[in-house]
Design a protein around this motif. Structure first.
Motif, PDB file in Angstrom:
ATOM      1  N   ALA A  81      -6.083   3.138   2.707  1.00 53.62           N
ATOM      2  CA  ALA A  81      -5.097   2.070   2.896  1.00 53.62           C
ATOM      3  C   ALA A  81      -5.221   1.444   4.278  1.00 53.62           C
ATOM      4  N   SER A  82      -5.459   2.297   5.275  1.00 53.81           N
ATOM      5  CA  SER A  82      -5.621   1.799   6.635  1.00 53.81           C
ATOM      6  C   SER A  82      -6.868   0.917   6.744  1.00 53.81           C
ATOM      7  N   GLY A  85       0.499   3.948  -2.915  1.00 53.65           N
ATOM      8  CA  GLY A  85       0.151   5.314  -2.548  1.00 53.65           C
ATOM      9  C   GLY A  85       1.114   6.330  -3.135  1.00 53.65           C
ATOM     10  N   TYR A 109       0.826  -1.209   0.000  1.00 56.57           N
ATOM     11  CA  TYR A 109       0.000   0.000   0.000  1.00 56.57           C
ATOM     12  C   TYR A 109       0.860   1.259   0.000  1.00 56.57           C
ATOM     13  N   TYR A 143      -5.993   8.760   0.720  1.00 48.85           N
ATOM     14  CA  TYR A 143      -5.445   7.449   0.399  1.00 48.85           C
ATOM     15  C   TYR A 143      -4.959   6.740   1.665  1.00 48.85           C
ATOM     16  N   SER A 201      -6.030  -2.436   4.565  1.00 46.96           N
ATOM     17  CA  SER A 201      -5.035  -3.336   5.154  1.00 46.96           C
ATOM     18  C   SER A 201      -5.505  -3.891   6.492  1.00 46.96           C
TER      19      SER A 201
END
Length: 401
Positions: A129-130, A98, A94, A125, A133
């Protein structure tokens, strides 16, 4: 993110609607130039046919539209998360994605990419992503918690290679370590990874598991892509032409959200085209497993070109003899038809009286136009969206729900 930053992201929605694929195409080109090692992770066939670029553009657009309440995207996040875990995508990926995504926004938008806009998208983003993931970590944890479960890639040995039709061959895959095999939900897929000399790359592909859970092996049933040198068909053709009994392949743990609803006794209607019947075979075998006769009414509707390419024809006949299976088979070309056979493409209107059943659940799998056609037929005839499940092979491009 501040309210102003969220508005900046939302303000890019019109641009993403018009130029999203241009942005994602630039992004992938940039990323693979700077991080060529990721070519071993991504399906390069989907790069050539633009499916991956389109799928990412749609995902970025959806996120921008719902930046104020990304929780509504959880069904989409869940589906993407299953695909990512099947490819062993990790948090470090990620970070790379990013960096290239933000750089691509700056390069594609040019002067329109203000410092404030790039900062807003960087934060957006990071939030996405957090979310992704974190969800994927929970999926990895569930996989490894299963008996016989694992994370990442695990070697399996091909112990049987059985021709199901002129085009489709089944591969029976057993763990090379002779350990346990994790159960799965009928309808799920596994990723298989091979080295392709033609591309000089490791390449992963997803294949539906075509058998019911059995604790011993996974079966995939693969269509030979005749006459193609496109990366999309290279893994399938390599399996047919070069992988033999005793050979090793790498597999990821079962994943996917297109699954049989095991908790109810509603009638099941399975609708498939071509090799799209593979996940439905797993569902069918599960419903009749260890039973003299399934208590659930089952309607099986399948279409293919002709009898020679009809995989599992004998297996279906065997199951139908002992269970409540209402078969309807459509062949594009056939000389004479049996009582349950039809000439031409699958037309639900032709068998409307058996398709439309109170409280039935519908499972559709096949090419995107096939899915869309039958999905809309069902809606037009009063079936609720919540009762229709479908699986599109490859990156999602259908927006039906």
């Amino acid at each position: 993110m501040t309210a102003d930053q969220k508005q900046l992201v939302k303000a890019t929605v019109p641009i993403l609607k018009e130029h999203g694929v241009l942005l994602t195409t630039h992004f992938y080109k940039r990323m693979f130039e700077h991080n060529p090692e990721l070519k071993h992770v991504f399906n390069m066939g989907n790069q050539q046919n633009n499916k991956q670029q389109t799928a990412l553009a749609m995902a970025v657009l959806a996120y921008a539209e719902h930046i104020e309440n990304p929780g509504v995207l959880m069904p989409v996040v869940n589906g993407i998360g299953h695909k990512h875990t099947s490819l062993s995508i990790r948090p470090e990926h990620y970070i790379i994605v990013g960096n290239h995504l933000i750089a691509s926004i700056a390069e594609v938008l040019g002067d329109a990419a203000s410092v404030e806009l790039l900062e807003a998208w960087t934060l957006a983003y990071g939030q996405l992503a957090s979310l992704m993931s974190g969800h994927e970590q929970s999926l990895y944890s569930k996989q490894t918690a299963k008996v016989g479960g694992w994370s990442g890639w695990r070697p399996f040995v091909v112990k049987q290679k059985i021709k199901e039709s002129e085009e489709i061959t089944s591969f029976y895959l057993y763990p090379s370590d002779r350990g346990a095999v994790a159960d799965f939900l009928p309808g799920q897929y596994i990723s298989l990874r091979l080295f392709l000399p033609e591309l000089d790359l490791l390449q992963p592909r997803q294949y539906s598991i075509s058998c019911a859970p059995n604790g011993k092996y996974y079966r995939i049933s693969v269509k030979r892509e005749i006459g193609t040198k496109h990366p999309d068909g290279m893994i399938s053709n390599h399996l047919h032409n070069h992988v033999e009994i005793g050979d090793l392949v790498d597999l990821s743990a079962p994943a996917g959200t297109f699954v049989l609803q095991l908790e109810n006794q509603n009638p099941k209607v399975f609708i498939s085209g071509g090799v799209g019947q593979t996940p439905l075979m797993a569902m069918l075998e599960e419903l009749v497993k260890d039973k003299v006769e399934s208590p659930i009414p089952i309607t099986w509707i399948h279409g293919c070109r002709n009898e020679s390419v009809h995989a599992f024809k004998d297996r279906l006949a065997e199951i139908a003899r002992d269970n409540k299976i209402d078969r309807h088979i459509f062949y594009d070309h056939i000389e004479e038809t049996a009582a349950f056979e039809y000439k031409g493409w699958v037309e639900l209107a032709q068998i409307k009286n058996v398709v439309l059943q109170p409280e039935a659940e519908y499972f559709i799998c096949g090419p995107a136009p096939f899915i869309s056609k039958h999905y809309h037929f069902l809606l037009e005839h009063g079936v609720e969206k919540s009762a229709i499940y479908f699986e599109e092979f490859g990156p999602a491009s259908l927006q039906l729900n």
